[in-house]
Design a protein around this motif. Structure first.
Motif, short mmCIF file in Angstrom:
data_model
loop_
_atom_site.label_atom_id
_atom_site.label_comp_id
_atom_site.label_asym_id
_atom_site.label_seq_id
_atom_site.Cartn_x
_atom_site.Cartn_y
_atom_site.Cartn_z
N VAL A 126 28.37 40.87 54.82
CA VAL A 126 27.63 40.05 53.86
C VAL A 126 28.14 38.61 53.88
O VAL A 126 27.36 37.66 53.98
CB VAL A 126 27.74 40.66 52.44
CG1 VAL A 126 27.34 39.64 51.39
CG2 VAL A 126 26.87 41.91 52.34
N LEU A 129 27.28 36.89 57.17
CA LEU A 129 25.84 36.61 57.25
C LEU A 129 25.49 35.38 56.42
O LEU A 129 24.71 34.53 56.86
CB LEU A 129 25.01 37.81 56.76
CG LEU A 129 24.68 38.91 57.78
CD1 LEU A 129 23.98 40.07 57.08
CD2 LEU A 129 23.79 38.38 58.90
N VAL A 130 26.06 35.29 55.21
CA VAL A 130 25.79 34.13 54.37
C VAL A 130 26.20 32.85 55.11
O VAL A 130 25.45 31.87 55.17
CB VAL A 130 26.53 34.22 53.01
CG1 VAL A 130 26.44 32.90 52.26
CG2 VAL A 130 25.95 35.34 52.18
N TRP A 135 21.87 32.70 52.74
CA TRP A 135 21.96 33.75 51.73
C TRP A 135 20.66 34.53 51.56
O TRP A 135 20.66 35.67 51.13
CB TRP A 135 22.45 33.18 50.40
CG TRP A 135 21.50 32.20 49.77
CD1 TRP A 135 21.52 30.85 49.94
CD2 TRP A 135 20.42 32.49 48.90
NE1 TRP A 135 20.50 30.28 49.23
CE2 TRP A 135 19.82 31.27 48.57
CE3 TRP A 135 19.91 33.67 48.34
CZ2 TRP A 135 18.70 31.19 47.73
CZ3 TRP A 135 18.80 33.59 47.50
CH2 TRP A 135 18.21 32.35 47.21
N THR A 138 20.67 37.32 53.98
CA THR A 138 21.75 38.22 53.59
C THR A 138 21.29 39.13 52.45
O THR A 138 21.54 40.33 52.46
CB THR A 138 22.98 37.41 53.15
OG1 THR A 138 23.28 36.47 54.17
CG2 THR A 138 24.17 38.32 52.93
N TYR A 141 18.98 41.74 53.77
CA TYR A 141 19.72 42.76 54.51
C TYR A 141 20.43 43.70 53.54
O TYR A 141 20.38 44.92 53.67
CB TYR A 141 20.73 42.08 55.44
CG TYR A 141 21.49 43.06 56.29
CD1 TYR A 141 20.93 43.60 57.44
CD2 TYR A 141 22.77 43.47 55.93
CE1 TYR A 141 21.63 44.51 58.22
CE2 TYR A 141 23.47 44.39 56.69
CZ TYR A 141 22.90 44.90 57.84
OH TYR A 141 23.59 45.80 58.59
N PHE A 142 21.08 43.13 52.53
CA PHE A 142 21.85 43.92 51.57
C PHE A 142 20.96 44.89 50.81
O PHE A 142 21.23 46.08 50.72
CB PHE A 142 22.58 42.99 50.60
CG PHE A 142 23.42 43.71 49.59
CD1 PHE A 142 24.72 44.09 49.90
CD2 PHE A 142 22.91 44.04 48.34
CE1 PHE A 142 25.50 44.78 48.98
CE2 PHE A 142 23.69 44.73 47.41
CZ PHE A 142 24.98 45.10 47.74
N ILE A 257 26.94 40.17 64.25
CA ILE A 257 26.43 38.95 63.61
C ILE A 257 26.20 37.78 64.58
O ILE A 257 25.16 37.12 64.52
CB ILE A 257 27.30 38.60 62.38
CG1 ILE A 257 26.94 39.62 61.30
CG2 ILE A 257 27.05 37.19 61.88
CD1 ILE A 257 27.84 39.65 60.13
#
Lengths: 323, 78
Positions: A126, A129-130, A135, A138, A141-142, A257
């Motif tokens: 996370v 990715l941010v 964000w 992200t 994705y989360f 990533i």
């Protein structure tokens, strides 16, 4: 992300000044990506793992088991997915953790939600990715990763798949759970955080370097419109092919990533890239072989097939919504 | 003689833990009987859910990851 531009400056210096490569060439592009990402990712990872490690002295597997055992079904699924997201676990611990949760009467579906979410969504992925893709992606994705984990657990429960757990699992009687004494002083937490850095980086560094090398190769040597042409929005098979390609491949989320970053930069649609990342991190042959020790083949097949279908769906959804 | 068990499914971290304990014991000159336990029922019977874990004289002293060399030396000296 201005504070990250220091890594761009560093990569400029190494690539163009030290190595004397041209900024216009393919090799220069690839080397620049490699130097920038390798410094950026390792510095970020060390900082993230250390910080999260210090906080995590509070969350042990036995405490998690106690929390999950006492919950009603609905909240338990959400909790299992969130715990999966913040618990680091090496897949070598998957089997004892699985048995330990079932033995504490945590429902089968809730346990599976934890196992699905844990490799796919985690704090390291996370935060990286941010930093690298922003964000919004992200958050997408989360939430979808967590949702797929919860849906998978509920489906396994609804289909009564407990019968496909190996018989010996139900016979195991666990001893009294031991809490190994944790040093909760500041010094103890710092030591634990440093140990986590050593342990996690020791486990994942090779995946990250391979991921960065692949990302750098894509970045420098694949023509700008190649992916947009062969796997762009006009190709309906791009998403299922990405998911199928990801099943035998394994990398942890951190190693994926840089590949994601390079593919997005090459114009591959977001849904296709997210589906690939989920497939590579959540389903893999080594993990299926480990789970085979506790699950019978029909449940493993269902596990892999459900996730593959869910990832294809996620891919199409985002390609459609974000088009 | 200290009886030490390394509990784990046979993954690389478990092998590293066993190696670390052996080398520290040799360096400190402490006699140990080291056993690797891979049977899941036996691991869980110790109340351990994250591996590798270390048991010294039937007491679990560590679980979940390769222990620090400092910690290993402390168990051996105790």
């Amino acid at each position: 992300m201005n504070y990250l531009s220091i890594f761009t400056t560093l990569a400029d210096f190494v690539t163009f000044r030290l190595l004397g490569l041209s900024g216009a060439g393919k090799l220069g592009d690839a080397v620049h990506f490699f130097v920038e990402d390798i410094t950026k990712i390792f510095v970020l990872l060390t900082a993230i793992i250390f910080a999260v490690g210090m906080l995590r002295t509070m969350l042990t597997p036995s405490r998690m088991r106690r929390v999950l055992a006492g919950k009603r079904q609905g909240p338990a699924y959400v909790l299992a997915a969130l715990l999966g997201a913040v618990t680091p676990f090496c897949s070598c611990s998957a089997v004892p953790l699985f048995i330990g949760l079932l033995e504490a009467s945590v429902p089968m579906g809730v346990t599976m939600t934890f196992l699905i979410t844990s490799p796919m969504v985690n704090e390291v992925a996370v935060i990286l990715l941010v930093a690298l893709v922003g964000w919004k992606l992200t958050a997408l994705y989360f939430f979808t990763g967590t949702f797929v984990g919860i849906a998978g657990g509920i489906a396994i429960d609804a289909l009564g798949m407990e019968r496909y757990v190996e018989d010996y699992v139900w016979k195991i009687r666990m001893g009294e759970v031991v809490e190994t004494a944790l040093d909760n002083s500041l010094r103890g937490r710092v030591i634990y955080g440093l140990e986590q850095v050593r342990e996690i980086i020791g486990r994942v560094w090779l995946y990250i370097i391979i991921g960065i090398a692949i990302g750098a190769g894509l970045h420098g040597f694949v023509p700008a419109d190649f992916f947009a042409r062969v796997a762009g929005p006009s190709n309906p098979f791009a998403v299922p092919v990405a998911v199928l390609a990801g099943i035998p491949l394994y990398s942890n989320a951190a190693g994926m990533i840089p590949v994601v970053e390079a593919l997005l930069a090459k114009g591959l649609p977001v849904g296709t890239v997210l589906a690939l990342m989920m497939s590579v991190t959540a389903i893999s042959l080594p993990e299926l072989m480990i789970l085979r020790r506790v699950l019978k083949v029909p449940l493993l097949v269902f596990f892999a097939a459900f996730l593959a279908v869910a990832f294809v769906f996620v891919g199409y959804l985002f390609n459609f919504v974000l088009a | 003689m200290k009886r030490i068990k390394v509990l784990g499914s046979g993954c690389r971290n478990c092998a590293n833990t066993a190696k670390l304990i052996e080398s520290r014991a040799a360096a400190l000159g402490v006699a140990i009987a080291l056993e690797k336990v891979t049977d899941m029922a036996a691991i869980l019977a110790h109340g351990v859910m994250s591996t590798p874990a270390v048991v010294v004289n039937d007491k679990v002293v560590h679980a979940g990851g390769v222990p620090a060399a400092e910690a290993v030396e402390a168990w051996l000296r105790a």
